[in-house]
Design a protein around this motif. Structure first.
Motif, PDB file in Angstrom:
ATOM      1  N   ASP A  36      25.513   2.746 -18.998  1.00  0.00           N
ATOM      2  CA  ASP A  36      24.231   2.453 -18.389  1.00  0.00           C
ATOM      3  C   ASP A  36      23.005   3.182 -18.624  1.00  0.00           C
ATOM      4  OD1 ASP A  36      25.089   3.577 -16.142  1.00  0.00           O
ATOM      5  OD2 ASP A  36      24.642   2.034 -14.720  1.00  0.00           O
ATOM      6  N   LYS A  37      23.288   4.501 -19.222  1.00  0.00           N
ATOM      7  CA  LYS A  37      22.468   5.487 -19.165  1.00  0.00           C
ATOM      8  C   LYS A  37      21.166   5.247 -20.163  1.00  0.00           C
ATOM      9  CE  LYS A  37      26.231   8.593 -18.694  1.00  0.00           C
ATOM     10  NZ  LYS A  37      27.634   8.580 -19.400  1.00  0.00           N
ATOM     11  N   ASP A  38      20.084   5.849 -19.886  1.00  0.00           N
ATOM     12  CA  ASP A  38      18.936   5.928 -20.598  1.00  0.00           C
ATOM     13  C   ASP A  38      18.837   7.229 -21.426  1.00  0.00           C
ATOM     14  OD1 ASP A  38      17.742   8.198 -19.387  1.00  0.00           O
ATOM     15  OD2 ASP A  38      16.396   6.559 -18.066  1.00  0.00           O
ATOM     16  N   PRO A  39      17.934   7.137 -22.457  1.00  0.00           N
ATOM     17  CA  PRO A  39      17.855   8.162 -23.228  1.00  0.00           C
ATOM     18  C   PRO A  39      17.723   9.845 -22.827  1.00  0.00           C
ATOM     19  CG  PRO A  39      16.178   6.849 -24.328  1.00  0.00           C
ATOM     20  CD  PRO A  39      16.827   6.232 -22.738  1.00  0.00           C
ATOM     21  N   ALA A  40      17.371   9.802 -21.365  1.00  0.00           N
ATOM     22  CA  ALA A  40      17.162  10.873 -20.935  1.00  0.00           C
ATOM     23  C   ALA A  40      18.390  11.444 -20.295  1.00  0.00           C
ATOM     24  CB  ALA A  40      16.417  10.933 -19.351  1.00  0.00           C
ATOM     25  N   GLU A  41      19.594  10.590 -20.372  1.00  0.00           N
ATOM     26  CA  GLU A  41      20.975  10.987 -19.913  1.00  0.00           C
ATOM     27  C   GLU A  41      21.957  10.796 -21.044  1.00  0.00           C
ATOM     28  OE1 GLU A  41      20.818   8.987 -15.777  1.00  0.00           O
ATOM     29  OE2 GLU A  41      20.558   7.545 -17.355  1.00  0.00           O
ATOM     30  N   TRP A  42      21.578  10.079 -22.167  1.00  0.00           N
ATOM     31  CA  TRP A  42      22.512   9.899 -23.380  1.00  0.00           C
ATOM     32  C   TRP A  42      21.820   9.695 -24.535  1.00  0.00           C
ATOM     33  CZ3 TRP A  42      23.709   6.381 -27.130  1.00  0.00           C
ATOM     34  CH2 TRP A  42      24.782   6.370 -27.558  1.00  0.00           C
ATOM     35  N   LEU A  43      22.455  10.218 -25.536  1.00  0.00           N
ATOM     36  CA  LEU A  43      21.807  10.127 -26.863  1.00  0.00           C
ATOM     37  C   LEU A  43      22.947   9.727 -27.863  1.00  0.00           C
ATOM     38  CD1 LEU A  43      19.003  12.561 -27.190  1.00  0.00           C
ATOM     39  CD2 LEU A  43      18.714  10.261 -26.908  1.00  0.00           C
ATOM     40  N   PRO A  44      23.110   9.120 -28.698  1.00  0.00           N
ATOM     41  CA  PRO A  44      24.069   8.996 -29.907  1.00  0.00           C
ATOM     42  C   PRO A  44      23.894  10.248 -31.139  1.00  0.00           C
ATOM     43  CG  PRO A  44      21.993   7.700 -30.742  1.00  0.00           C
ATOM     44  CD  PRO A  44      21.763   8.275 -29.207  1.00  0.00           C
ATOM     45  N   VAL A  45      24.827  10.139 -31.725  1.00  0.00           N
ATOM     46  CA  VAL A  45      24.966  11.302 -32.751  1.00  0.00           C
ATOM     47  C   VAL A  45      23.437  11.392 -33.317  1.00  0.00           C
ATOM     48  CG1 VAL A  45      27.375  11.307 -33.237  1.00  0.00           C
ATOM     49  CG2 VAL A  45      25.860   9.925 -34.894  1.00  0.00           C
ATOM     50  N   GLU A  46      23.354  12.719 -33.904  1.00  0.00           N
ATOM     51  CA  GLU A  46      21.887  13.014 -34.449  1.00  0.00           C
ATOM     52  C   GLU A  46      21.566  12.121 -35.541  1.00  0.00           C
ATOM     53  OE1 GLU A  46      19.703  17.193 -36.039  1.00  0.00           O
ATOM     54  OE2 GLU A  46      21.321  17.296 -34.505  1.00  0.00           O
ATOM     55  N   GLY A  47      22.304  11.850 -36.252  1.00  0.00           N
ATOM     56  CA  GLY A  47      21.913  11.132 -37.626  1.00  0.00           C
ATOM     57  C   GLY A  47      21.107   9.651 -37.135  1.00  0.00           C
TER      58      GLY A  47
END
Length: 146
Positions: free
Chosen positions: A88-99
């Protein structure tokens, strides 16, 4: 949803069981060959949406959000492991792989704007940093009436 995102369509058997098929999990950039290994993820997770204001909505509007198939960015089929990593994380806490980060940021913002959900300061800062790295990303959305 699962069928629509297949890169190679599976066969549908008895009781709608899927066999074969091939999907690409954008979050971790892996191929998935079993529908049972996929999760349908809410781009903006339900808990994040709740914290952003859906807690004040009617049950009918929350149900519409949870089942939103009216915008391609709202729901995405991804590997179960990547969905559990995101949780349930937002972009401040989680991001997918760089691509996939630029497309992810655009889809996140589109979903928030579509449903008129605010971003908290940490989320906004993370999205601003992503936008600086993604100058060619376009955010398109159709707002859902209140």
């Amino acid at each position: 949803m699962i069928l629509a995102e297949a890169k190679l369509a599976p066969e549908t058997g008895a009781r709608c069981a899927l066999s074969g098929g091939r999907w690409f999990s954008e979050y971790n950039q892996v191929w998935v060959t079993s529908a049972s290994s996929l999760d349908v993820d809410h781009m903006v997770p339900l808990a994040e949406a709740w914290d952003s204001g859906t807690s004040t909505w009617t049950a009918t509007r929350r149900e519409a959000y949870a089942n939103d198939q009216g915008a391609p960015a709202s729901l995405i089929a991804v590997s179960g492991s990547s969905n559990r990593s995101k949780s349930d994380k937002d972009p401040a806490e989680w991001l997918p792989v760089e691509g996939y980060r630029c497309e992810y940021a655009g889809a996140w913002v589109a979903t928030k704007l579509r449903w008129q959900l605010p971003a908290d300061p940490a989320e906004r800062d993370a999205l601003t940093r992503l936008a600086e790295d993604c100058p060619d990303t376009t955010v398109t959305y159709e707002q859902v009436p209140q």
